[in-house]
Design an enzyme around this catalytic site. Structure first.
Site, PDB file in Angstrom:
ATOM      1  CG  HIS A 131      -1.976   1.017   1.176  1.00 52.53           C
ATOM      2  ND1 HIS A 131      -1.749   2.316   1.547  1.00 52.53           N
ATOM      3  CD2 HIS A 131      -3.264   0.958   0.761  1.00 52.53           C
ATOM      4  CE1 HIS A 131      -2.870   3.018   1.373  1.00 52.53           C
ATOM      5  NE2 HIS A 131      -3.809   2.210   0.898  1.00 52.53           N
ATOM      6  CD  GLU A 140      -5.530   2.552  -3.030  1.00 52.99           C
ATOM      7  OE1 GLU A 140      -6.670   2.309  -2.679  1.00 52.99           O
ATOM      8  OE2 GLU A 140      -4.596   2.739  -2.226  1.00 52.99           O
TER       9      GLU A 140
HETATM   10  O1  G3P Z   1      -6.533   1.543   0.481  1.00 52.27           O
HETATM   11  C1  G3P Z   1      -7.504   2.452   0.143  1.00 52.27           C
HETATM   12  C2  G3P Z   1      -7.056   3.832   0.245  1.00 52.27           C
HETATM   13  O2  G3P Z   1      -5.728   4.111   0.228  1.00 52.27           O
HETATM   14  C3  G3P Z   1      -7.912   4.856  -0.364  1.00 52.27           C
HETATM   15  O3  G3P Z   1      -8.215   5.689   0.687  1.00 52.27           O
HETATM   16  O4  G3P Z   1      -9.624   7.155   1.957  1.00 52.27           O
HETATM   17  O5  G3P Z   1      -9.150   7.640  -0.431  1.00 52.27           O
HETATM   18  O6  G3P Z   1     -10.641   5.755   0.159  1.00 52.27           O
HETATM   19  P1  G3P Z   1      -9.476   6.614   0.581  1.00 52.27           P
END
Ligand code: G3P
Length: 219
Positions: free
Chosen positions: A89, A137
């Site tokens: 992550h 992400e």
């Molecule tokens: O692992 C999920 C994350 O990093 C995304 O965070 O709070 O933007 O949904 P968020």
């Protein structure tokens, strides 16, 4: 058991500990097709709560049982009830050598492996490791108000295409800023298997309602 379409990463949010952990598990179980990566201290408690949703460890280490302090082995995560693990992550980045070792340990323990990629280039690199799934992400959108599906739809569709070209068995999820059923629908339209998210559920006033809305985007 099918790999979930929605994975809630509860990080180390206090809302996801104690009674909050149970409420979150109930909400994930009720939403369906939803997995939960609880705070590691809550993983082993989940089995006692009765409701079930696929569980993920937020991380596993590669060391064998025995000598080692402050680590979590893949076998221990599995024994605590995990069906899978997140790895790499953006908030828990691993050196390539450690990632490969943790990935191998997770596979050996029979865990799904959900690797996080912070860019298209990293998604391509990770696909060569043949994980179960990759979640793309962009770090700058994590915890923000705008979903990756609106802010940078191309990274999602490009990651889906790039990973499919390298290994069509790998599922691609997207995450960062995802909050609503509309975001989930957009992710699916961009070709993603589903979404990985955190604050949109954990910090919501009503996590169960947030999850119902998110799941409506799968229909
Ligand atoms: O692992 C999920 C994350 O990093 C995304 O965070 O709070 O933007 O949904 P968020």
């Amino acid at each position: 058991m099918e790999f979930p379409r929605i994975v809630v990463n509860a990080k180390v949010y206090t809302e996801a500990t104690g009674p909050g952990a149970r409420a979150l598990l109930d909400a994930c179980a009720a939403a369906g097709r939803t997995g939960l990566a609880p705070p590691l201290t809550e993983l082993g408690n989940m089995a006692r709560f009765g409701r079930s949703a696929p569980l993920f460890a937020q991380h596993v280490d590669a060391l064998p049982a025995g000598v080692g302090t402050g680590f979590i082995t893949a076998a221990m995560a599995k024994a605590a009830g995990a069906s899978g693990t997140l790895l790499n992550h953006a908030e828990h980045k691993l050196k390539p050598v450690d990632l490969k070792a943790s990935l191998a340990a997770a596979k050996a323990a029979g865990l799904w492996t959900l690797l996080c990629a912070d860019s298209l280039a990293e998604a391509r690199r990770l696909a060569k490791l043949a994980p179960t799934a990759i979640a793309v992400e962009p770090p700058e959108l994590i915890g923000g108000k705008v979903s990756v599906t609106s802010a940078d739809p191309a990274i999602v569709s490009d990651a889906v295409a790039a990973v499919r070209d390298l290994d069509s068995d790998i599922l691609v999820l997207c995450g960062a800023g995802v909050k609503t059923g509309r975001d989930v629908r957009a992710a699916r339209k961009l070709g993603a298997h589903g979404v990985l998210l955190a604050s949109g559920v954990v910090k919501a006033k009503d996590p169960a309602a947030a999850l119902r809305d998110l799941a409506s985007g799968l229909l």
